[in-house]
Design a protein around this motif. Structure first.
Motif, PDB file in Angstrom:
ATOM      1  N   LEU A   1       0.816  -1.215   0.000  1.00  0.00           N
ATOM      2  CA  LEU A   1       0.000   0.000   0.000  1.00  0.00           C
ATOM      3  C   LEU A   1       0.848   1.264   0.000  1.00  0.00           C
ATOM      4  O   LEU A   1       0.671   2.136  -0.832  1.00  0.00           O
ATOM      5  CB  LEU A   1      -0.967  -0.015   1.193  1.00  0.00           C
ATOM      6  CG  LEU A   1      -2.103  -1.041   1.064  1.00  0.00           C
ATOM      7  CD1 LEU A   1      -2.853  -1.194   2.374  1.00  0.00           C
ATOM      8  CD2 LEU A   1      -3.066  -0.626  -0.040  1.00  0.00           C
TER       9      LEU A   1
ATOM     10  N   PRO B   1       4.005   1.563  -0.876  1.00  0.00           N
ATOM     11  CA  PRO B   1       4.708   1.679  -2.161  1.00  0.00           C
ATOM     12  C   PRO B   1       3.888   2.330  -3.267  1.00  0.00           C
ATOM     13  O   PRO B   1       4.451   3.030  -4.108  1.00  0.00           O
ATOM     14  CB  PRO B   1       5.051   0.236  -2.516  1.00  0.00           C
ATOM     15  CG  PRO B   1       5.273  -0.398  -1.191  1.00  0.00           C
ATOM     16  CD  PRO B   1       4.230   0.224  -0.285  1.00  0.00           C
ATOM     17  N   VAL B   2       2.569   2.137  -3.276  1.00  0.00           N
ATOM     18  CA  VAL B   2       1.763   2.795  -4.309  1.00  0.00           C
ATOM     19  C   VAL B   2       1.870   4.310  -4.139  1.00  0.00           C
ATOM     20  O   VAL B   2       2.103   5.047  -5.102  1.00  0.00           O
ATOM     21  CB  VAL B   2       0.287   2.346  -4.226  1.00  0.00           C
ATOM     22  CG1 VAL B   2      -0.565   3.169  -5.188  1.00  0.00           C
ATOM     23  CG2 VAL B   2       0.169   0.867  -4.552  1.00  0.00           C
TER      24      VAL B   2
ATOM     25  N   GLN C   1       4.271   5.938  -2.641  1.00  0.00           N
ATOM     26  CA  GLN C   1       5.636   6.332  -2.988  1.00  0.00           C
ATOM     27  C   GLN C   1       5.832   6.406  -4.499  1.00  0.00           C
ATOM     28  O   GLN C   1       6.419   7.348  -5.014  1.00  0.00           O
ATOM     29  CB  GLN C   1       6.618   5.311  -2.413  1.00  0.00           C
ATOM     30  CG  GLN C   1       7.018   5.597  -0.985  1.00  0.00           C
ATOM     31  CD  GLN C   1       7.982   4.546  -0.508  1.00  0.00           C
ATOM     32  OE1 GLN C   1       7.672   3.357  -0.527  1.00  0.00           O
ATOM     33  NE2 GLN C   1       9.160   4.968  -0.094  1.00  0.00           N
ATOM     34  N   SER C   2       5.316   5.387  -5.211  1.00  0.00           N
ATOM     35  CA  SER C   2       5.494   5.353  -6.663  1.00  0.00           C
ATOM     36  C   SER C   2       4.838   6.553  -7.315  1.00  0.00           C
ATOM     37  O   SER C   2       5.394   7.149  -8.244  1.00  0.00           O
ATOM     38  CB  SER C   2       4.904   4.070  -7.254  1.00  0.00           C
ATOM     39  OG  SER C   2       5.814   3.022  -7.123  1.00  0.00           O
ATOM     40  N   VAL C   3       3.650   6.904  -6.823  1.00  0.00           N
ATOM     41  CA  VAL C   3       2.969   8.065  -7.396  1.00  0.00           C
ATOM     42  C   VAL C   3       3.826   9.312  -7.168  1.00  0.00           C
ATOM     43  O   VAL C   3       4.029  10.126  -8.064  1.00  0.00           O
ATOM     44  CB  VAL C   3       1.559   8.231  -6.796  1.00  0.00           C
ATOM     45  CG1 VAL C   3       0.942   9.543  -7.260  1.00  0.00           C
ATOM     46  CG2 VAL C   3       0.672   7.050  -7.202  1.00  0.00           C
TER      47      VAL C   3
ATOM     48  N   TYR D   1       7.128   9.358  -6.737  1.00  0.00           N
ATOM     49  CA  TYR D   1       8.324   9.232  -7.592  1.00  0.00           C
ATOM     50  C   TYR D   1       8.043   9.653  -9.025  1.00  0.00           C
ATOM     51  O   TYR D   1       8.929  10.129  -9.718  1.00  0.00           O
ATOM     52  CB  TYR D   1       8.829   7.782  -7.614  1.00  0.00           C
ATOM     53  CG  TYR D   1       9.417   7.308  -6.325  1.00  0.00           C
ATOM     54  CD1 TYR D   1       9.856   8.209  -5.357  1.00  0.00           C
ATOM     55  CD2 TYR D   1       9.554   5.949  -6.068  1.00  0.00           C
ATOM     56  CE1 TYR D   1      10.390   7.764  -4.164  1.00  0.00           C
ATOM     57  CE2 TYR D   1      10.096   5.491  -4.875  1.00  0.00           C
ATOM     58  CZ  TYR D   1      10.506   6.402  -3.922  1.00  0.00           C
ATOM     59  OH  TYR D   1      11.030   5.960  -2.756  1.00  0.00           O
TER      60      TYR D   1
ATOM     61  N   LYS E   1      14.129   5.662 -12.546  1.00  0.00           N
ATOM     62  CA  LYS E   1      13.045   5.200 -11.683  1.00  0.00           C
ATOM     63  C   LYS E   1      11.850   6.142 -11.674  1.00  0.00           C
ATOM     64  O   LYS E   1      10.705   5.700 -11.633  1.00  0.00           O
ATOM     65  CB  LYS E   1      13.576   4.960 -10.272  1.00  0.00           C
ATOM     66  CG  LYS E   1      14.572   3.792 -10.234  1.00  0.00           C
ATOM     67  CD  LYS E   1      14.617   3.129  -8.880  1.00  0.00           C
ATOM     68  CE  LYS E   1      15.196   1.728  -8.932  1.00  0.00           C
ATOM     69  NZ  LYS E   1      16.580   1.655  -9.416  1.00  0.00           N
TER      70      LYS E   1
ATOM     71  N   ALA F   1      10.031   5.567 -14.917  1.00  0.00           N
ATOM     72  CA  ALA F   1       9.364   4.257 -14.888  1.00  0.00           C
ATOM     73  C   ALA F   1       8.131   4.301 -13.985  1.00  0.00           C
ATOM     74  O   ALA F   1       7.103   3.694 -14.294  1.00  0.00           O
ATOM     75  CB  ALA F   1      10.337   3.183 -14.415  1.00  0.00           C
ATOM     76  N   ALA F   2       8.229   5.041 -12.878  1.00  0.00           N
ATOM     77  CA  ALA F   2       7.081   5.155 -11.982  1.00  0.00           C
ATOM     78  C   ALA F   2       5.918   5.824 -12.717  1.00  0.00           C
ATOM     79  O   ALA F   2       4.761   5.413 -12.567  1.00  0.00           O
ATOM     80  CB  ALA F   2       7.452   5.945 -10.732  1.00  0.00           C
TER      81      ALA F   2
ATOM     82  N   ALA G   1       4.257   3.325 -14.802  1.00  0.00           N
ATOM     83  CA  ALA G   1       3.419   2.414 -14.018  1.00  0.00           C
ATOM     84  C   ALA G   1       2.088   3.063 -13.660  1.00  0.00           C
ATOM     85  O   ALA G   1       1.042   2.407 -13.690  1.00  0.00           O
ATOM     86  CB  ALA G   1       4.166   1.974 -12.752  1.00  0.00           C
ATOM     87  N   VAL G   2       2.130   4.360 -13.341  1.00  0.00           N
ATOM     88  CA  VAL G   2       0.880   5.063 -13.005  1.00  0.00           C
ATOM     89  C   VAL G   2      -0.049   5.078 -14.228  1.00  0.00           C
ATOM     90  O   VAL G   2      -1.248   4.816 -14.119  1.00  0.00           O
ATOM     91  CB  VAL G   2       1.170   6.495 -12.506  1.00  0.00           C
ATOM     92  CG1 VAL G   2      -0.125   7.280 -12.351  1.00  0.00           C
ATOM     93  CG2 VAL G   2       1.920   6.447 -11.181  1.00  0.00           C
TER      94      VAL G   2
ATOM     95  N   MET H   1      -1.575   1.763 -14.704  1.00  0.00           N
ATOM     96  CA  MET H   1      -2.677   1.527 -13.766  1.00  0.00           C
ATOM     97  C   MET H   1      -3.957   2.177 -14.280  1.00  0.00           C
ATOM     98  O   MET H   1      -5.024   1.561 -14.269  1.00  0.00           O
ATOM     99  CB  MET H   1      -2.345   2.069 -12.380  1.00  0.00           C
ATOM    100  CG  MET H   1      -3.526   1.945 -11.438  1.00  0.00           C
ATOM    101  SD  MET H   1      -3.169   2.342  -9.749  1.00  0.00           S
ATOM    102  CE  MET H   1      -3.083   4.111  -9.841  1.00  0.00           C
TER     103      MET H   1
ATOM    104  N   PRO I   1      -1.586  -2.654 -10.846  1.00  0.00           N
ATOM    105  CA  PRO I   1      -0.563  -3.462 -11.509  1.00  0.00           C
ATOM    106  C   PRO I   1       0.710  -3.527 -10.663  1.00  0.00           C
ATOM    107  O   PRO I   1       1.088  -2.538 -10.027  1.00  0.00           O
ATOM    108  CB  PRO I   1      -0.304  -2.729 -12.827  1.00  0.00           C
ATOM    109  CG  PRO I   1      -1.160  -1.539 -12.856  1.00  0.00           C
ATOM    110  CD  PRO I   1      -1.943  -1.451 -11.593  1.00  0.00           C
TER     111      PRO I   1
ATOM    112  N   ILE J   1       9.386  -0.683  -7.497  1.00  0.00           N
ATOM    113  CA  ILE J   1      10.516   0.210  -7.198  1.00  0.00           C
ATOM    114  C   ILE J   1      10.665   0.406  -5.679  1.00  0.00           C
ATOM    115  O   ILE J   1      11.751   0.183  -5.140  1.00  0.00           O
ATOM    116  CB  ILE J   1      10.376   1.550  -7.961  1.00  0.00           C
ATOM    117  CG1 ILE J   1      10.454   1.276  -9.480  1.00  0.00           C
ATOM    118  CG2 ILE J   1      11.449   2.539  -7.540  1.00  0.00           C
ATOM    119  CD1 ILE J   1      10.086   2.470 -10.347  1.00  0.00           C
ATOM    120  N   PRO J   2       9.568   0.778  -4.970  1.00  0.00           N
ATOM    121  CA  PRO J   2       9.709   0.907  -3.512  1.00  0.00           C
ATOM    122  C   PRO J   2      10.067  -0.416  -2.823  1.00  0.00           C
ATOM    123  O   PRO J   2      10.846  -0.415  -1.866  1.00  0.00           O
ATOM    124  CB  PRO J   2       8.332   1.402  -3.068  1.00  0.00           C
ATOM    125  CG  PRO J   2       7.769   2.087  -4.263  1.00  0.00           C
ATOM    126  CD  PRO J   2       8.259   1.291  -5.425  1.00  0.00           C
TER     127      PRO J   2
END
Lengths: 311, 270
Positions: A45, A47-48, A50-52, A54, A279, A282-283, A286-287, A290, B114, B120-121
């Motif tokens: 959870l 990480p989602v 964080q990725s957003v 990033y 990264k 790439a993030a 990924a967004v 999604m 997905p 990455i994290p």
């Protein structure tokens, strides 16, 4: 105390006890979900989030992130490599639906009354499902080989000129789709077999009294009642298609002339994030993936109302 | 009479089965050939049983080490998932506490996202713990599963409440009821989740490629990828390696087919 007496005493004590039990449930409930909530929270959870974050940053070699606003997204939407990967991914997702009629046929045939050897067939159709994708990729790379491959040899027997299927940019994507479908048939057939078993026998009896033959029964009774399974499998196929990675990574190694043209979104993500270290970029990919996945799933759920019959 | 009418069904199923099996037949055949035999046209159908292909895999890659890594990774992820998912699933299915449904839905939202959004994290966490190229790093994120929790919760909800209430009124606490009453009843559900997790762990490729780049710490899936990188065109050796890596799980699932099929059929019926 007799059993009856004990049961009666229990019944009398029930409302009060239940309430007391419920209050104590609080602590037990939180304690029992704690390990899972912690694990999913830390590894999935958070990480989602964080990725957003990033996706709005750029990373230096030393791992420092600087805020760059929407620049990653601007690049994601303008890079032709992404457009190509997205197109390949859609083609892959759409073509992987071709496996569904095959799986239904296998499931329906395996369900034939009085058929022997069913468990043998089931085992054989299951082999590709349980085989490691890395092994599947190696086997098919060899089968597709342009010089010594079995596929080209078998085609030459019927007078067809083969090619280096996965090194040829115009065939590589379709060659991968074929492998993907091949691995999915047994899996999907199992889901359809469960769906077929749930169809009440008397519907077939009624249809046959009305004079419907086997084929008509299949199209008028079986298919409509199987549509919830068909829907589930098609959602699954599209999601799996969008997630296509293992076969692309292993069958289109560096140096393969078809590699550039046949990347999927996820294989491109892997390259950007973990081979090139971009990264933040790439993030952002990924967004966007999604968003596309959610959109497609919503569309599929909308469209299902027109063709899925829930009994 | 009946058997006479079934032959077209057998014919179609057999042709399909041949298409399923032929690649594996070719894999086994090639693994027993010399390189010269493998590259001959028309193909050689009777190999010279070149067992040295298997020896080459064992000599040139840390195959046994990777096999051990795969077993530990698979066992670690599977046991952890069975424990954590069923523990939480029981609480979600049967206990009452504030925020229960909100928390459950929040956890399920993981299924809609997905995997690339986590990677990455997850990599950073494993890196900051100093777990790159270690077994804990390989295992950690796979120990928790929203899917497994959902599956076990559905299963617990189908079990009758009476047994459990009797135990609770006798004074057993929820953990005790879960462990000694519910878990034994949930065996079919645990088996179904277990086989799916074993299959998924054994075959997982992307996560191992990301965290364990040192051949000694790789599982077999990533090891095969490395083998392919080194022996690009030595197909007999590649086929021997892929056979050795995938055979254990294939044998396991031919034996445990019923449980696997129940697991897959369950995912289809939700």
């Amino acid at each position: 105390m007799s059993t009856v007496g004990r049961a009666a005493a229990r019944a009398a004590a029930r409302p009060a006890t239940r309430r007391r039990l419920r209050d104590r449930d609080w602590v037990w409930g939180y304690a029992m979900i704690a390990p899972l909530v912690l694990g999913l929270g830390v590894f999935y959870l958070w990480p989602v989030v964080q990725s957003v974050y990033y996706s709005f940053t750029e990373w230096t070699l030393f791992g420092d992130a600087t805020w760059i606003g929407l620049r990653n997204y601007a690049e994601v939407f303008t890079d032709p490599a992404n457009a190509r990967a997205l197109r390949n991914t859609f083609v892959y997702g759409a073509l992987s639906l071709l496996g569904i009629p095959l799986s239904i046929a296998v499931a329906a045939l395996l369900g034939t009354r009085g058929l022997k050897l069913v468990s043998l067939y089931r085992t054989l159709y299951f082999l590709p499902v349980v085989t490691m994708p890395a092994a599947v990729a190696m086997i098919w790379t060899w089968l597709y080989n342009g010089d010594y491959g079995l596929v080209d040899y078998l085609l030459s027997l019927v007078g067809v000129q083969g090619t280096s299927w996965i090194a040829n940019p115009s065939t590589a994507l379709y060659a991968l789709v074929a492998v993907g479908v091949w691995t999915q048939i047994g899996y999907n057939a199992v889901i359809f077999m469960a769906g077929l078993q749930a169809i009440p026998r008397h519907l077939y009896e009624a249809a046959s009294i009305d004079g419907a033959g086997r084929v008509r029964q299949f199209f008028r009774v079986t298919l409509p009642l199987l549509s919830p399974s068909v829907f589930f499998v098609s959602v699954l196929s599209v999601i799996n298609g969008l997630q296509m990675f293992d076969l692309v990574y292993l069958m289109l190694r560096r140096g393969n002339p078809a590699r550039e043209d046949t990347q999927t979104v996820v294989s491109l993500f892997f390259t950007r994030a973990f081979e090139e270290g971009a990264k933040g970029y790439a993030a952002a990919m990924a967004v966007v993936l999604m968003a596309i996945t959610l959109l497609l799933t919503v569309v599929q759920f909308r469209v299902q109302k027109r063709w899925v019959h829930y009994a | 009479m009946r058997n006479g009418r079934l032959w077209p069904v057998h014919l179609v199923l057999a042709v399909g089965a041949a298409a399923m099996v032929m690649p594996f037949f070719w894999q086994v055949l090639t693994s027993l050939k010399t390189f010269t035999e493998a590259t001959r046209t028309p193909p050689v159908w009777i190999p010279s049983f070149e067992w040295s292909n298997f020896a080459t895999v064992l000599d040139e890659t840390p195959f046994l080490q990777q096999f051990g890594n795969t077993v530990v990774m698979t066992a670690g992820r599977t046991l952890a998932q069975l424990l954590f998912c069923s523990l939480a699933a029981y609480a979600f299915a049967r206990l009452r506490f504030p925020g229960r449904d909100v928390i459950f839905i929040a956890l399920l939202s993981v299924l809609m996202v997905p995997g690339q959004l986590f990677l990455i994290p997850q990599y950073q966490i494993v890196q900051s713990l100093g777990w790159l190229n270690t077994l804990p790093g390989l295992i950690a994120p796979g120990m928790f599963s929203a899917f497994g929790t959902f599956m076990m919760r559905q299963f617990f909800m189908t079990l009758p409440a009476e047994v459990e209430e009797a135990a609770r009124l006798d004074g057993a606490n929820p953990l005790r009821v879960f462990w000694s009453v519910m878990l034994p009843l949930a065996r079919p559900g645990l088996m179904a989740l277990g086989v799916l997790t074993v299959l998924w762990s054994w075959n997982d490729l992307m996560w191992p490629l990301i965290v364990n780049t040192d051949p000694e710490s790789m599982p077999l899936s990533a090891g095969l990828s490395a083998l392919q990188g080194e022996h690009m065109t030595d197909y007999p050796v590649l086929m021997a390696g892929s056979l050795m890596a995938s055979a254990p799980i294939v044998v396991l699932f031919v034996v445990m087919q019923r449980q696997l099929i129940e697991g897959i059929a369950f995912t289809g019926s939700k």
